[in-house]
Design a protein around this motif. Structure first.
Motif, PDB file in Angstrom:
ATOM      1  N   ASP A  17       0.894  -1.047  -0.047  1.00 50.51           N
ATOM      2  CA  ASP A  17      -0.089   0.083   0.110  1.00 50.51           C
ATOM      3  C   ASP A  17       0.958   1.225  -0.039  1.00 50.51           C
ATOM      4  O   ASP A  17       0.670   2.144  -0.815  1.00 50.51           O
ATOM      5  N   THR A  18       1.811   1.259   0.830  1.00 50.61           N
ATOM      6  CA  THR A  18       2.734   2.493   1.007  1.00 50.61           C
ATOM      7  C   THR A  18       3.542   2.605  -0.665  1.00 50.61           C
ATOM      8  O   THR A  18       3.456   3.817  -0.835  1.00 50.61           O
ATOM      9  N   LEU A  19       4.079   1.381  -1.090  1.00 55.56           N
ATOM     10  CA  LEU A  19       4.652   1.673  -2.385  1.00 55.56           C
ATOM     11  C   LEU A  19       3.828   2.368  -3.488  1.00 55.56           C
ATOM     12  O   LEU A  19       4.151   3.045  -3.972  1.00 55.56           O
ATOM     13  N   PRO A  72      14.509  -4.872  -7.558  1.00 52.35           N
ATOM     14  CA  PRO A  72      15.365  -3.979  -7.088  1.00 52.35           C
ATOM     15  C   PRO A  72      14.971  -2.542  -7.361  1.00 52.35           C
ATOM     16  O   PRO A  72      15.034  -1.303  -6.639  1.00 52.35           O
ATOM     17  N   ILE A  73      14.404  -2.369  -8.626  1.00 53.27           N
ATOM     18  CA  ILE A  73      13.860  -0.964  -9.218  1.00 53.27           C
ATOM     19  C   ILE A  73      12.811  -0.543  -8.088  1.00 53.27           C
ATOM     20  O   ILE A  73      12.637   0.742  -7.687  1.00 53.27           O
ATOM     21  N   LEU A  74      11.785  -1.167  -7.896  1.00 54.35           N
ATOM     22  CA  LEU A  74      10.728  -1.129  -6.839  1.00 54.35           C
ATOM     23  C   LEU A  74      11.242  -0.621  -5.455  1.00 54.35           C
ATOM     24  O   LEU A  74      10.649   0.235  -4.672  1.00 54.35           O
ATOM     25  N   PHE A  75      12.069  -1.498  -4.889  1.00 49.89           N
ATOM     26  CA  PHE A  75      12.873  -1.360  -3.834  1.00 49.89           C
ATOM     27  C   PHE A  75      13.510   0.047  -3.659  1.00 49.89           C
ATOM     28  O   PHE A  75      13.320   0.962  -2.756  1.00 49.89           O
ATOM     29  N   LEU A  76      14.181   0.560  -4.637  1.00 49.83           N
ATOM     30  CA  LEU A  76      14.829   1.972  -4.604  1.00 49.83           C
ATOM     31  C   LEU A  76      13.684   2.968  -4.874  1.00 49.83           C
ATOM     32  O   LEU A  76      14.079   4.080  -4.231  1.00 49.83           O
ATOM     33  N   LEU A  77      12.747   2.794  -5.535  1.00 52.16           N
ATOM     34  CA  LEU A  77      11.533   3.726  -5.670  1.00 52.16           C
ATOM     35  C   LEU A  77      10.905   4.097  -4.101  1.00 52.16           C
ATOM     36  O   LEU A  77      10.613   5.168  -3.760  1.00 52.16           O
ATOM     37  N   TYR A  78      10.891   2.794  -3.637  1.00 48.67           N
ATOM     38  CA  TYR A  78      10.308   2.682  -2.077  1.00 48.67           C
ATOM     39  C   TYR A  78      11.165   3.677  -1.264  1.00 48.67           C
ATOM     40  O   TYR A  78      10.709   4.052  -0.357  1.00 48.67           O
ATOM     41  N   ALA A  97      20.410  -1.442  -5.222  1.00 46.69           N
ATOM     42  CA  ALA A  97      19.324  -2.440  -4.472  1.00 46.69           C
ATOM     43  C   ALA A  97      18.924  -2.078  -3.109  1.00 46.69           C
ATOM     44  O   ALA A  97      18.760  -0.888  -2.412  1.00 46.69           O
ATOM     45  N   ASP A  98      19.093  -3.132  -2.263  1.00 49.34           N
ATOM     46  CA  ASP A  98      19.079  -3.053  -0.691  1.00 49.34           C
ATOM     47  C   ASP A  98      20.419  -2.863  -0.072  1.00 49.34           C
ATOM     48  O   ASP A  98      20.579  -2.707   1.266  1.00 49.34           O
ATOM     49  N   ASP A  99      21.759  -2.396  -0.786  1.00 51.11           N
ATOM     50  CA  ASP A  99      22.533  -2.403  -0.205  1.00 51.11           C
ATOM     51  C   ASP A  99      22.696  -0.517  -0.336  1.00 51.11           C
ATOM     52  O   ASP A  99      22.867   0.133  -1.343  1.00 51.11           O
ATOM     53  N   THR A 100      22.945  -0.081   0.936  1.00 52.82           N
ATOM     54  CA  THR A 100      22.969   1.389   1.188  1.00 52.82           C
ATOM     55  C   THR A 100      24.265   1.680   1.796  1.00 52.82           C
ATOM     56  O   THR A 100      24.601   1.305   2.890  1.00 52.82           O
ATOM     57  N   GLN A 101      24.885   2.819   1.382  1.00 53.44           N
ATOM     58  CA  GLN A 101      26.312   3.300   1.973  1.00 53.44           C
ATOM     59  C   GLN A 101      26.140   4.674   2.224  1.00 53.44           C
ATOM     60  O   GLN A 101      25.464   5.627   1.427  1.00 53.44           O
TER      61      GLN A 101
END
Length: 259
Positions: A17-19, A72-78, A97-101
Motif C-alpha cells: 500500500d505504501t509503495l 530492485p527497481i521497486l525497492f529503490l523507488l520505495y 538495490a538494498d545495499d545502502t552506503q
C-alpha cells in the motif's frame, strides 16, 4: 568515512500500500500504469506444503518478488526519500538495490565531528526505516575509515555509535563483491580473488581429463576468468606486485584453455 548499512529482510518488508501510494504521489503514476503495478504486487498468496498437506493460503501484503527484474527497481523507488534524508546531513548516499552506503569526508582533526554527524544521520535513517516497515540492523552495519597509507596512523580507532550499538571500524570490508581496504590498496580484494581462483582451479584439474575442450573452456571462464574480470576497473593503478599475482593465476590455467 564509509558506512555500510545493513537492512534485515529488506525486499520482504516492502509495504504494498505504501509503495503504490508513493508511486502515485511521488512519481506521478496513475491510470493504467498504476493499475499494472497494482496487479503485479497485489493478489499474491502463499502457503506451506509438506507431503500431501497444505496450509491455508494467506495473502502476501508485503515484499517484492525476489529474483525479478522489478524487485530492485521497486525497492529503490520505495526508499528514494532516504537518500534525500542523508543529503540533509551533508553526507553522500549511494544505493544499489538494498545495499545502502553513506560517505563523509573530513580532515583528520574533524573526525570526531564527522562521527557525530554519521551517528545522528543513522538515528534518523533508523527512524525513517521503522516508519516504513523496514529495519536497520545496527550490529551488522560496518564503518571504514579510508585514507592514504601515509595517513593510516591518523585514522580514529574509537567506536562509532550506530543507533544503540557501538561499531568498531574495520580495516577492510566487502561491498558488492569487492573488498575495500582502509588504505585503498586493493590487497584484500586481490588476495580473495587469487584464493577463490586457485580453489576453483584445483577442482577443475581433478576432472579435466574427463572433459572436452569446450566444456573445460566453459568451466574456466565461468569459475576463474569471471572472478578476475569482475569489477576489474577498480584495479586500475594497483602496484605491479598485485598485478603479477592476478597474472600468475591466468598463467596457471590448463594449456587446453588458451583464451
Amino acid at each position: 568515512m564509509l558506512t555500510l548499512l545493513d537492512l534485515s529482510a529488506a525486499f520482504d518488508s516492502v509495504d504494498h500500500d505504501t509503495l503504490l501510494k508513493r508511486l502515485q504521489k511521488s512519481y506521478g503514476l496513475s491510470g493504467q500504469v498504476l493499475n499494472w503495478f497494482t496487479s503485479y504486487l497485489c493478489g499474491r498468496v502463499q502457503h506451506v506444503r509438506t507431503s500431501a498437506a497444505c496450509s491455508t493460503p494467506s495473502a502476501v501484503l508485503y515484499g517484492v518478488p525476489q529474483g525479478s527484474v522489478f524487485g530492485p527497481i521497486l525497492f529503490l523507488l520505495y526508499t528514494a526519500d532516504l537518500l534525500q534524508l542523508v543529503k540533509r546531513h551533508q553526507l553522500i548516499p549511494h544505493a544499489y538495490a538494498d545495499d545502502t552506503q553513506i560517505y563523509g569526508f573530513c580532515q583528520p582533526a574533524d573526525s570526531a565531528d564527522l562521527c557525530e554527524t554519521v551517528s545522528v544521520c543513522a538515528d534518523e535513517v533508523s527512524a525513517w526505516m521503522a516508519s516504513n516497515r523496514l529495519q536497520l540492523n545496527h550490529a551488522k552495519t560496518k564503518v571504514l575509515w579510508c585514507t592514504s597509507s601515509r595517513r593510516q596512523h591518523q585514522i580514529p580507532s574509537g567506536l562509532v555509535r550506530i543507533g544503540t550499538t557501538y561499531v568498531q571500524p574495520v580495516s577492510s570490508t566487502r561491498d558488492l563483491g569487492v573488498y575495500i581496504d582502509a588504505d585503498m590498496s586493493m590487497k584484500t580484494h586481490v588476495t580473495a580473488v587469487v584464493r577463490a581462483c586457485f580453489a576453483a582451479l584445483r577442482q577443475i584439474r581433478s576432472v579435466r581429463r574427463s572433459l572436452s575442450r569446450h566444456a573445460l573452456l566453459t568451466l574456466v571462464r565461468a569459475l576463474i576468468v569471471s572472478k578476475v574480470d569482475y569489477c576489474n576497473s577498480v584495479l586500475a593503478g594497483i602496484p605491479g606486485q598485485l598485478q603479477d599475482r592476478l597474472q600468475f593465476v591466468l598463467n596457471k590455467l590448463p594449456r587446453r584453455t588458451a583464451l
